[in-house]
Design a protein around this motif. Structure first.
Motif, PDB file in Angstrom:
ATOM      1  N   MET A 288       0.841  -1.172   0.000  1.00 55.64           N
ATOM      2  CA  MET A 288       0.000   0.000   0.000  1.00 55.64           C
ATOM      3  C   MET A 288       0.888   1.238   0.000  1.00 55.64           C
ATOM      4  SD  MET A 288      -2.948   1.151   2.638  1.00 55.64           S
ATOM      5  CE  MET A 288      -4.413   1.319   1.666  1.00 55.64           C
ATOM      6  N   ALA A 289       0.421   2.265  -0.623  1.00 49.34           N
ATOM      7  CA  ALA A 289       1.170   3.515  -0.732  1.00 49.34           C
ATOM      8  C   ALA A 289       1.271   4.203   0.628  1.00 49.34           C
ATOM      9  CB  ALA A 289       0.493   4.435  -1.725  1.00 49.34           C
ATOM     10  N   LEU A 290       2.302   5.014   0.778  1.00 53.83           N
ATOM     11  CA  LEU A 290       2.495   5.765   2.006  1.00 53.83           C
ATOM     12  C   LEU A 290       1.915   7.173   1.924  1.00 53.83           C
ATOM     13  CD1 LEU A 290       6.137   4.693   2.868  1.00 53.83           C
ATOM     14  CD2 LEU A 290       4.002   3.784   3.777  1.00 53.83           C
ATOM     15  N   GLU A 291       1.480   7.572   0.728  1.00 58.15           N
ATOM     16  CA  GLU A 291       0.828   8.865   0.564  1.00 58.15           C
ATOM     17  C   GLU A 291      -0.172   8.793  -0.573  1.00 58.15           C
ATOM     18  OE1 GLU A 291       3.172  11.886  -2.201  1.00 58.15           O
ATOM     19  OE2 GLU A 291       4.358  11.290  -0.465  1.00 58.15           O
ATOM     20  N   LYS A 292      -1.185   9.671  -0.517  1.00 60.19           N
ATOM     21  CA  LYS A 292      -2.151   9.775  -1.608  1.00 60.19           C
ATOM     22  C   LYS A 292      -2.732  11.182  -1.606  1.00 60.19           C
ATOM     23  CE  LYS A 292      -5.712   7.214   0.926  1.00 60.19           C
ATOM     24  NZ  LYS A 292      -6.660   6.123   0.808  1.00 60.19           N
ATOM     25  N   GLU A 293      -3.028  11.656  -2.810  1.00 65.70           N
ATOM     26  CA  GLU A 293      -3.562  13.008  -3.002  1.00 65.70           C
ATOM     27  C   GLU A 293      -5.055  13.005  -2.698  1.00 65.70           C
ATOM     28  OE1 GLU A 293      -2.107  16.009  -4.152  1.00 65.70           O
ATOM     29  OE2 GLU A 293      -0.167  15.041  -3.899  1.00 65.70           O
ATOM     30  N   ILE A 294      -5.461  13.831  -1.731  1.00 70.52           N
ATOM     31  CA  ILE A 294      -6.856  13.916  -1.319  1.00 70.52           C
ATOM     32  C   ILE A 294      -7.181  15.374  -1.039  1.00 70.52           C
ATOM     33  CG2 ILE A 294      -8.528  13.260   0.468  1.00 70.52           C
ATOM     34  CD1 ILE A 294      -6.893  10.771   0.938  1.00 70.52           C
ATOM     35  N   GLU A 295      -8.434  15.754  -1.304  1.00 71.68           N
ATOM     36  CA  GLU A 295      -8.859  17.111  -0.943  1.00 71.68           C
ATOM     37  C   GLU A 295      -9.175  17.129   0.550  1.00 71.68           C
ATOM     38  OE1 GLU A 295     -12.253  20.410  -1.894  1.00 71.68           O
ATOM     39  OE2 GLU A 295     -11.715  18.992  -3.465  1.00 71.68           O
ATOM     40  N   CYS A 296      -8.447  17.958   1.271  1.00 69.40           N
ATOM     41  CA  CYS A 296      -8.605  18.059   2.717  1.00 69.40           C
ATOM     42  C   CYS A 296      -9.853  18.878   3.043  1.00 69.40           C
ATOM     43  CB  CYS A 296      -7.370  18.712   3.328  1.00 69.40           C
ATOM     44  SG  CYS A 296      -7.471  18.902   5.112  1.00 69.40           S
ATOM     45  N   PRO A 297     -10.763  18.346   3.874  1.00 69.01           N
ATOM     46  CA  PRO A 297     -11.969  19.095   4.232  1.00 69.01           C
ATOM     47  C   PRO A 297     -11.668  20.348   5.060  1.00 69.01           C
ATOM     48  CG  PRO A 297     -12.145  16.807   4.935  1.00 69.01           C
ATOM     49  CD  PRO A 297     -10.770  17.010   4.410  1.00 69.01           C
ATOM     50  N   ARG A 298     -10.596  20.335   5.818  1.00 64.62           N
ATOM     51  CA  ARG A 298     -10.256  21.481   6.651  1.00 64.62           C
ATOM     52  C   ARG A 298      -9.543  22.565   5.851  1.00 64.62           C
ATOM     53  NH1 ARG A 298      -7.288  20.075  11.998  1.00 64.62           N
ATOM     54  NH2 ARG A 298      -9.301  19.136  12.446  1.00 64.62           N
ATOM     55  N   CYS A 299      -8.550  22.188   5.035  1.00 68.60           N
ATOM     56  CA  CYS A 299      -7.792  23.151   4.217  1.00 68.60           C
ATOM     57  C   CYS A 299      -8.572  23.578   2.971  1.00 68.60           C
ATOM     58  CB  CYS A 299      -6.482  22.546   3.742  1.00 68.60           C
ATOM     59  SG  CYS A 299      -5.317  22.100   5.015  1.00 68.60           S
ATOM     60  N   GLU A 300      -9.475  22.714   2.525  1.00 74.90           N
ATOM     61  CA  GLU A 300     -10.228  22.899   1.283  1.00 74.90           C
ATOM     62  C   GLU A 300      -9.312  23.001   0.070  1.00 74.90           C
ATOM     63  OE1 GLU A 300     -12.878  26.171   1.982  1.00 74.90           O
ATOM     64  OE2 GLU A 300     -14.145  24.979   3.317  1.00 74.90           O
ATOM     65  N   GLU A 301      -8.193  22.283   0.109  1.00 75.36           N
ATOM     66  CA  GLU A 301      -7.238  22.174  -0.991  1.00 75.36           C
ATOM     67  C   GLU A 301      -6.784  20.727  -1.081  1.00 75.36           C
ATOM     68  OE1 GLU A 301      -3.961  24.797  -0.390  1.00 75.36           O
ATOM     69  OE2 GLU A 301      -5.218  26.571  -0.195  1.00 75.36           O
ATOM     70  N   THR A 302      -6.241  20.350  -2.227  1.00 73.70           N
ATOM     71  CA  THR A 302      -5.709  19.005  -2.397  1.00 73.70           C
ATOM     72  C   THR A 302      -4.282  18.960  -1.877  1.00 73.70           C
ATOM     73  OG1 THR A 302      -7.095  18.659  -4.328  1.00 73.70           O
ATOM     74  CG2 THR A 302      -5.216  17.197  -4.085  1.00 73.70           C
ATOM     75  N   HIS A 303      -4.028  17.995  -0.997  1.00 75.88           N
ATOM     76  CA  HIS A 303      -2.709  17.797  -0.402  1.00 75.88           C
ATOM     77  C   HIS A 303      -2.381  16.311  -0.414  1.00 75.88           C
ATOM     78  CE1 HIS A 303      -2.314  21.862   1.170  1.00 75.88           C
ATOM     79  NE2 HIS A 303      -3.537  21.770   1.678  1.00 75.88           N
ATOM     80  N   PRO A 304      -1.104  15.966  -0.348  1.00 77.18           N
ATOM     81  CA  PRO A 304      -0.757  14.561  -0.171  1.00 77.18           C
ATOM     82  C   PRO A 304      -0.954  14.173   1.293  1.00 77.18           C
ATOM     83  CG  PRO A 304       1.240  15.866  -0.335  1.00 77.18           C
ATOM     84  CD  PRO A 304       0.085  16.793  -0.558  1.00 77.18           C
ATOM     85  N   PHE A 305      -1.878  13.264   1.563  1.00 76.80           N
ATOM     86  CA  PHE A 305      -2.068  12.747   2.914  1.00 76.80           C
ATOM     87  C   PHE A 305      -1.052  11.629   3.114  1.00 76.80           C
ATOM     88  CE2 PHE A 305      -5.704  15.230   3.075  1.00 76.80           C
ATOM     89  CZ  PHE A 305      -6.425  15.054   4.254  1.00 76.80           C
ATOM     90  N   TYR A 306      -0.489  11.542   4.307  1.00 79.11           N
ATOM     91  CA  TYR A 306       0.506  10.526   4.613  1.00 79.11           C
ATOM     92  C   TYR A 306      -0.062   9.493   5.567  1.00 79.11           C
ATOM     93  CZ  TYR A 306       3.766  13.613   2.352  1.00 79.11           C
ATOM     94  OH  TYR A 306       4.388  14.385   1.417  1.00 79.11           O
ATOM     95  N   ARG A 307       0.260   8.229   5.315  1.00 78.35           N
ATOM     96  CA  ARG A 307      -0.191   7.151   6.194  1.00 78.35           C
ATOM     97  C   ARG A 307       0.665   7.172   7.451  1.00 78.35           C
ATOM     98  NH1 ARG A 307      -0.155   0.910   4.494  1.00 78.35           N
ATOM     99  NH2 ARG A 307       2.054   1.261   4.754  1.00 78.35           N
ATOM    100  N   THR A 308       0.019   7.332   8.598  1.00 76.56           N
ATOM    101  CA  THR A 308       0.747   7.432   9.852  1.00 76.56           C
ATOM    102  C   THR A 308       0.754   6.124  10.632  1.00 76.56           C
ATOM    103  OG1 THR A 308      -1.208   8.275  10.988  1.00 76.56           O
ATOM    104  CG2 THR A 308       0.313   9.903  10.078  1.00 76.56           C
TER     105      THR A 308
END
Length: 54
Positions: A1-21
């Motif tokens: 599984m990938a360690l990051e994926k591009e998702i639109e953040c509901p709080r920032c309201e922008e697309t960011h790479p989310f990281y698996r923690t």
């Protein structure tokens, strides 16, 4: 599984790479925790079903 994926953040309201923690295997499938590096918003995904706001 990938360690990051591009998702639109509901709080920032922008697309960011989310990281698996974190990740673990449960009887329901794999549980993964994802976090936005910009605002620290996080969500959980279990076997493809997420708590991410639609």
């Amino acid at each position: 599984m990938a360690l990051e994926k591009e998702i639109e953040c509901p709080r920032c309201e922008e697309t960011h790479p989310f990281y698996r923690t974190a990740a673990t295997t449960l009887h329901l499938g794999e549980k993964s925790k994802w976090r936005c590096p910009e605002c620290s918003y996080g969500y959980i995904e279990i076997n493809g079903i997420s708590t991410l706001e639609a």
